[in-house]
Enzyme design. Structure first.
Site, mmCIF file in Angstrom:
data_model
loop_
_atom_site.group_PDB
_atom_site.id
_atom_site.type_symbol
_atom_site.label_atom_id
_atom_site.label_comp_id
_atom_site.label_asym_id
_atom_site.label_seq_id
_atom_site.Cartn_x
_atom_site.Cartn_y
_atom_site.Cartn_z
ATOM 1 N N ASN A 148 3.847 -6.979 2.045
ATOM 2 C CA ASN A 148 2.753 -7.909 2.337
ATOM 3 C C ASN A 148 2.454 -8.690 1.060
ATOM 4 O OD1 ASN A 148 0.446 -9.240 3.027
ATOM 5 N ND2 ASN A 148 -0.872 -7.423 3.101
ATOM 6 N N LYS A 176 0.511 -11.124 0.693
ATOM 7 C CA LYS A 176 -0.871 -11.613 0.655
ATOM 8 C C LYS A 176 -0.883 -13.106 0.273
ATOM 9 C CE LYS A 176 -2.310 -6.989 -0.578
ATOM 10 N NZ LYS A 176 -3.459 -6.131 -0.765
ATOM 11 N N HIS A 198 -5.363 -6.182 9.172
ATOM 12 C CA HIS A 198 -5.389 -5.751 7.771
ATOM 13 C C HIS A 198 -6.843 -5.619 7.312
ATOM 14 C CE1 HIS A 198 -4.802 -5.660 3.448
ATOM 15 N NE2 HIS A 198 -3.536 -5.340 3.693
ATOM 16 N N GLU A 245 -8.275 -6.352 4.666
ATOM 17 C CA GLU A 245 -8.843 -7.521 3.971
ATOM 18 C C GLU A 245 -9.340 -8.549 4.979
ATOM 19 O OE1 GLU A 245 -5.508 -8.270 1.378
ATOM 20 O OE2 GLU A 245 -5.997 -6.484 0.209
ATOM 21 N N GLU A 250 -3.777 2.654 6.303
ATOM 22 C CA GLU A 250 -4.080 2.118 4.984
ATOM 23 C C GLU A 250 -5.538 2.428 4.632
ATOM 24 O OE1 GLU A 250 -1.171 -1.225 3.868
ATOM 25 O OE2 GLU A 250 -2.891 -2.141 4.837
ATOM 26 N N GLY A 274 -4.802 -1.830 -3.309
ATOM 27 C CA GLY A 274 -4.935 -2.626 -4.521
ATOM 28 C C GLY A 274 -5.714 -1.944 -5.633
ATOM 29 N N SER A 319 -1.484 1.072 -2.490
ATOM 30 C CA SER A 319 -0.995 1.289 -3.855
ATOM 31 C C SER A 319 0.333 2.030 -3.897
ATOM 32 C CB SER A 319 -2.051 2.010 -4.705
ATOM 33 O OG SER A 319 -3.216 1.215 -4.818
HETATM 34 C C1 PEP Z 1 -1.607 -3.954 1.571
HETATM 35 O O1 PEP Z 1 -1.865 -5.100 1.271
HETATM 36 O O2 PEP Z 1 -1.399 -3.660 2.738
HETATM 37 C C2 PEP Z 1 -1.536 -2.945 0.509
HETATM 38 C C3 PEP Z 1 -1.312 -1.721 0.850
HETATM 39 O O3 PEP Z 1 -1.724 -3.402 -0.777
HETATM 40 P P1 PEP Z 1 -1.396 -2.570 -2.131
HETATM 41 O O4 PEP Z 1 -0.019 -1.975 -1.964
HETATM 42 O O5 PEP Z 1 -1.467 -3.584 -3.209
HETATM 43 O O6 PEP Z 1 -2.421 -1.498 -2.254
#
Ligand code: PEP
Length: 267
Positions: free
Chosen positions: A13, A15, A99, A101, A173, A179, A219
């Site tokens: 992803n 982003k 997601h 976010e 997640e 992040g 992460s």
């Molecule tokens: C994500 O955007 O789905 C995600 C898991 O981000 P990160 O790996 O940066 O934590």
């Protein structure tokens, strides 16, 4: 028990990173460093870079899946600035829905996410549905209840057979891990994957619940992906930050290929 037939997936992803100018080259570099036929690789660039990534990969590595990061919940209409599922056809074969976010920044509700899921699968896109609890919810012992509620809210109105046939993928997640550099424990992610499939059974999925890939996200890096892939109930990762780095992608997909090959060997 290892479920021999479930796909092993590493989904990137990106982003709000990359532009149409640089995304194609980054996709090509990642593709060339992750050629592992046993692993499904998916790259989700920004909408405006979908065509560049598609064109860059078309000749050299058409096996890499291309995904959008979002889709609108209506089929068409007066929705300025929005992108429908039909518009994605030809650009992407996959789409991320729900997601955290987008839940956080755009107030996307479970019901709305369920509508998006319907639009995506009607258009033939393979959806990655994201679910996950916030830190305070985990601290309060509510993680499974929160994730169960998200799943019920998004999935209850859908025919399980249709979503199963469309290859629904669920990404667990935890919001506090995205992040932040903090990850869940592999064992906690595995328990959540069990709980997710248990909720699918309650929603009428029957044995098809066992066929749904569950990814961990939050992460993930080349250094820690093994902890998650060591869990038989986890089928890969949805990766944000580290997915923009070819070295990291190479390491993650290489580790995923060990799991995928072990499963194929056990089939
Ligand atoms: C994500 O955007 O789905 C995600 C898991 O981000 P990160 O790996 O940066 O934590």
């Amino acid at each position: 028990m290892i479920h021999a037939m479930r796909d092993v997936i590493v989904a990137a992803n990106w982003k709000m990173h990359t532009t149409p100018v640089d995304a194609g080259e980054l996709a090509l570099t990642i593709a060339s460093r992750t050629r592992e036929p046993s692993v499904i690789r998916v790259i989700c660039p920004p909408y405006v870079a979908l065509a560049a990534v598609r064109d860059a990969l078309a000749a050299s590595d058409p096996d890499v899946g291309i995904g959008a990061q979002n889709v609108h919940h209506e089929a068409a209409g007066a929705y300025t600035g929005e992108i429908s599922a039909a518009m994605l056809v030809g650009l992407a074969g996959w789409v991320i829905v729900g997601h955290s976010e987008r839940r956080r920044d755009f107030g996307e509700s479970d019901d709305r996410i369920g509508q998006k899921l319907g639009r995506a699968t009607d258009a033939g896109l393979r959806a990655i549905l994201c679910v996950g609890e916030r830190a305070e919810e985990r601290d309060a012992g509510e993680a499974e209840a929160v994730v169960g509620g998200q799943l019920r809210g998004a999935l209850a109105a859908h025919d399980p057979a249709l979503l199963a046939a469309a290859g629904l993928v669920i990404a667990y997640e935890p919001v506090w891990a995205i992040g932040t550099g903090r990850t869940a424990l592999g064992s906690d992610a595995a328990l959540m994957a069990d709980a997710i499939r248990g909720t699918l059974v309650q929603l009428g999925w029957g044995s098809a619940a066992e066929d749904v890939p569950v990814l961990y996200g939050g992460s993930v890096t080349a250094a820690n992906i093994a902890e998650f892939l060591a869990e038989p109930t986890i089928d890969g990762a949805l990766v944000g930050g580290a997915s923009l780095k070819p070295d990291e992608m190479a390491g993650m997909v290489a580790r995923a290929s060990l799991t995928a090959r072990a499963r194929l060997g056990a089939a």
